[in-house]
Every structure is written in structure tokens, then in C-alpha cells.
Design a protein around this motif. Sequence first.
Motif, PDB file in Angstrom:
ATOM      1  N   SER A  66       0.832  -1.198   0.000  1.00 46.19           N
ATOM      2  CA  SER A  66       0.000   0.000   0.000  1.00 46.19           C
ATOM      3  C   SER A  66       0.866   1.246   0.000  1.00 46.19           C
ATOM      4  O   SER A  66       1.894   1.300   0.668  1.00 46.19           O
ATOM      5  N   ARG A  67       0.463   2.213  -0.766  1.00 42.12           N
ATOM      6  CA  ARG A  67       1.145   3.494  -0.719  1.00 42.12           C
ATOM      7  C   ARG A  67       0.835   4.192   0.592  1.00 42.12           C
ATOM      8  O   ARG A  67      -0.254   4.057   1.130  1.00 42.12           O
ATOM      9  N   PRO A  68       1.758   5.010   1.098  1.00 40.94           N
ATOM     10  CA  PRO A  68       1.442   5.791   2.290  1.00 40.94           C
ATOM     11  C   PRO A  68       0.418   6.862   1.942  1.00 40.94           C
ATOM     12  O   PRO A  68       0.263   7.216   0.765  1.00 40.94           O
ATOM     13  N   PRO A  69      -0.314   7.372   2.927  1.00 37.62           N
ATOM     14  CA  PRO A  69      -1.269   8.436   2.641  1.00 37.62           C
ATOM     15  C   PRO A  69      -0.574   9.620   1.986  1.00 37.62           C
ATOM     16  O   PRO A  69       0.560   9.941   2.337  1.00 37.62           O
ATOM     17  N   PRO A  70      -1.191  10.265   1.003  1.00 39.12           N
ATOM     18  CA  PRO A  70      -0.536  11.375   0.302  1.00 39.12           C
ATOM     19  C   PRO A  70      -0.330  12.572   1.215  1.00 39.12           C
ATOM     20  O   PRO A  70      -1.083  12.795   2.158  1.00 39.12           O
ATOM     21  N   SER A  71       0.713  13.344   0.910  1.00 39.92           N
ATOM     22  CA  SER A  71       0.973  14.558   1.671  1.00 39.92           C
ATOM     23  C   SER A  71      -0.024  15.648   1.282  1.00 39.92           C
ATOM     24  O   SER A  71      -0.708  15.550   0.264  1.00 39.92           O
ATOM     25  N   ILE A  72      -0.087  16.686   2.102  1.00 42.56           N
ATOM     26  CA  ILE A  72      -0.987  17.802   1.785  1.00 42.56           C
ATOM     27  C   ILE A  72      -0.539  18.485   0.503  1.00 42.56           C
ATOM     28  O   ILE A  72      -1.372  18.894  -0.321  1.00 42.56           O
ATOM     29  N   ALA A  73       0.782  18.619   0.289  1.00 44.10           N
ATOM     30  CA  ALA A  73       1.279  19.233  -0.946  1.00 44.10           C
ATOM     31  C   ALA A  73       0.854  18.415  -2.159  1.00 44.10           C
ATOM     32  O   ALA A  73       0.465  18.966  -3.194  1.00 44.10           O
ATOM     33  N   ASN A  74       0.897  17.101  -2.023  1.00 46.23           N
ATOM     34  CA  ASN A  74       0.454  16.227  -3.096  1.00 46.23           C
ATOM     35  C   ASN A  74      -1.019  16.473  -3.403  1.00 46.23           C
ATOM     36  O   ASN A  74      -1.422  16.586  -4.570  1.00 46.23           O
ATOM     37  N   SER A  75      -1.842  16.568  -2.354  1.00 46.86           N
ATOM     38  CA  SER A  75      -3.276  16.803  -2.543  1.00 46.86           C
ATOM     39  C   SER A  75      -3.542  18.152  -3.205  1.00 46.86           C
ATOM     40  O   SER A  75      -4.447  18.286  -4.030  1.00 46.86           O
ATOM     41  N   LEU A  76      -2.754  19.168  -2.841  1.00 46.41           N
ATOM     42  CA  LEU A  76      -2.934  20.497  -3.429  1.00 46.41           C
ATOM     43  C   LEU A  76      -2.654  20.478  -4.931  1.00 46.41           C
ATOM     44  O   LEU A  76      -3.442  20.991  -5.728  1.00 46.41           O
ATOM     45  N   ILE A  77      -1.535  19.878  -5.318  1.00 49.39           N
ATOM     46  CA  ILE A  77      -1.180  19.842  -6.735  1.00 49.39           C
ATOM     47  C   ILE A  77      -2.158  18.967  -7.519  1.00 49.39           C
ATOM     48  O   ILE A  77      -2.643  19.355  -8.590  1.00 49.39           O
ATOM     49  N   SER A  78      -2.459  17.797  -6.984  1.00 49.04           N
ATOM     50  CA  SER A  78      -3.378  16.885  -7.676  1.00 49.04           C
ATOM     51  C   SER A  78      -4.765  17.497  -7.800  1.00 49.04           C
ATOM     52  O   SER A  78      -5.442  17.348  -8.821  1.00 49.04           O
ATOM     53  N   GLY A  79      -5.200  18.205  -6.761  1.00 50.40           N
ATOM     54  CA  GLY A  79      -6.500  18.861  -6.802  1.00 50.40           C
ATOM     55  C   GLY A  79      -6.561  19.949  -7.863  1.00 50.40           C
ATOM     56  O   GLY A  79      -7.594  20.138  -8.514  1.00 50.40           O
TER      57      GLY A  79
END
Length: 350
Positions: free
Chosen positions: A63-76
Motif C-alpha cells: 500500500s502506498r502511504p497516505p498522500p501529503s498535503i502538498a500532493n493533494s494540493l497539486i493533484s487537486g
Amino acid sequence: MRVVTCKGGEDVLCSCVQTSNGAILVIYLHLESFEVDHHLAVVFCNADVRSRSLSMSSNNAQSRPPPSIANSLISGSVGGAAQVLVGQPLDTIKTRAQIAPKGMFKGPMDILKQTLRNEGVLALYKGMASPLVGIAGVNSLLFSAYHVSRRIISPFNDLSISQIATAGAMAGAVNSLLASPVEMFKIRMQGQYGGAGDKRLRAVVSDMWREWGFRKGIMRGFWATVAREIPAYAGFYAGFEFTKRRFQKQYGPSPPAWAILASGSCGGLSYWLSSYPLDVVKSRVQLADKPPSKGLGYIGREIGAVVREQGFAGLFRGLSPCLLRSIPAAGATFAAFELTQEFLQDHTDI
């Protein structure tokens, strides 16, 4: 039987079990963000010191680790841009069905025909500048708020559908802070029908600020937006996760891209079916010449006004193009978000 536990590395917990016949069982547990992936090594020893080893790994993919907030910001941001580009034409038809004076159009197809005939094809993209500029922030806030809400509800990554719906509702309430002004300007642009007095987005923003200020102008319809976003995003994320998990049972933890698209589309349908009458109210309030009265009571009064003018069917005007829009738009949103998130996790440190 004797058990000895020792720390075999930063992320490895080593447990050793020696049985009565001399067999030694060594278990290595790799711990990563609450997700356990195990590799089991078994070594058999006997009196003449002959040995052999067997190694097995879990059947489940790591399983991948939960995404970082920065990851969520860019992906969003990427997901939001995809949503606008794919869904704007049908969104314009939906909004005009909600806000047009009674008798102006016969139905969604008539809106499309008249818009193309009187204003040209680019009119279907009216108001796109506001969400295209703002949707990156809106969706980044949404996905980040959802990420944090999940952590508030449970430290573990595997949430139930009801917990996911709760996290979605929490994220929707937070998302209203940006979604309300972005959608208000979009709606006011879409409510112009190619007349001589049509304004550009800059003029619309300037006029609202000058005449009504921040609370009654820029944030007009905020509580109607909150009332819509809470059930909408509860349905959105629950619908997406429910469908995605069905696909994962068949295709494993990483389903194909088309399955992510289909899951996103189901999420979009759930979004609108959970909240559409409130979206009608929000559109009418944000297009009105004057701001609503103080308090939350204006939401109920606007619902009553719609029913008096158009019957209960008025609360669902524009639903058909809205549902048609939600399939490609939500699918594109989730596909872009998920693929960007996976790419950043696999190829960057974000």
C-alpha cells in the motif's frame, strides 16, 4: 516456546520464535503509515546443521502511504482544471435552465440551439474564466480538507463508506469558502445572453464589490453554498469510493484508468442527486439583483418561491444536462487527480 523481539532497522520489527524441535521462525514486519506489509522468512535447523530458507510475501500489493498535503494540493489543481475544461458547456446550459425567466426557453435543447444561434459556440464557455482561475484553489482546498477530515475521523487509511461520507461533508463545508464566490461570478457571467450591456468578468467583480462589498457582494449566497456542499460532497466521495472498491475487488488495489473514470462519474451523479434543489436555490440567490436577507431563513423562502412559481418540478430544472455533464466532468476530475497523485508519489518526493 521462547519469543524474542528485537528492532531490526528503522522501519522493521523483527520477531523470532524458536520451537521445541529446533525450528526457528523469523518474521519481519515492515511498518509504513499504519499499513502493514509483511515478508515471512522461515529457517529450519536440525542436528546436523543442514538448513534451508523459504521466503513469502503478502498477496496484497504494497500500500502506498497516505498522500501529503502538498500532493493533494497539486493533484487537486490538475483535477479541477480537467473538470472545468470538460464540463463547462453543459454547465452553462444547466445554469441557464435554472435562472432563465419562465418561458424564455422550452428546455435544455432549446437553450443549446438559441445559445449557438444568437451568441455562437464560445458562449457555451461563458463564465469559464472564474472557475478556471479559481477552481485550482477550490479543488485544492477540497481535496486537502478531505485529506485532513479523513485523518480527524480515523488515523487509519481504511475508512468505512459512512466515515468517507462524513469526511466528504466536512470537506464540502470548508470548500464553500472558495466555491461560493467562484460560482457566484460564473453564474452572473452565464446569466448574460449576448446583449449590448453584457459585462466582462472584471467589471462584474468590480461592480459587486463597489455596490455591495464583501459579505453581501463577493460572498453572496455563502450559506446556500454551504447547505449544498455538505450533502453534495458526502454523496460525491461515498459514491466514488463505493464504486472504486467494487472495481478493486475484481482488479486489485490499482484498478485500470477506465475504472477510475467510471468511479468518478458515479461520484458526480451522487453529488447532484444529493443536492440539486439546493443548487437551484443557490443559483437564483447569487444572480438576484439584491442580496438575500440575513440569516439562513432565505434558503427556505427561496425554495418556497420556486415551488410557487414553477411547482416542485422547478427545483429540478436543468437536472438532465447537469447529470450528463457530471459523467465526463467528474470522471475527468478523479482520473486527473488520482493519476497525478500516483505520479507524484512514484516519481517525486511530494
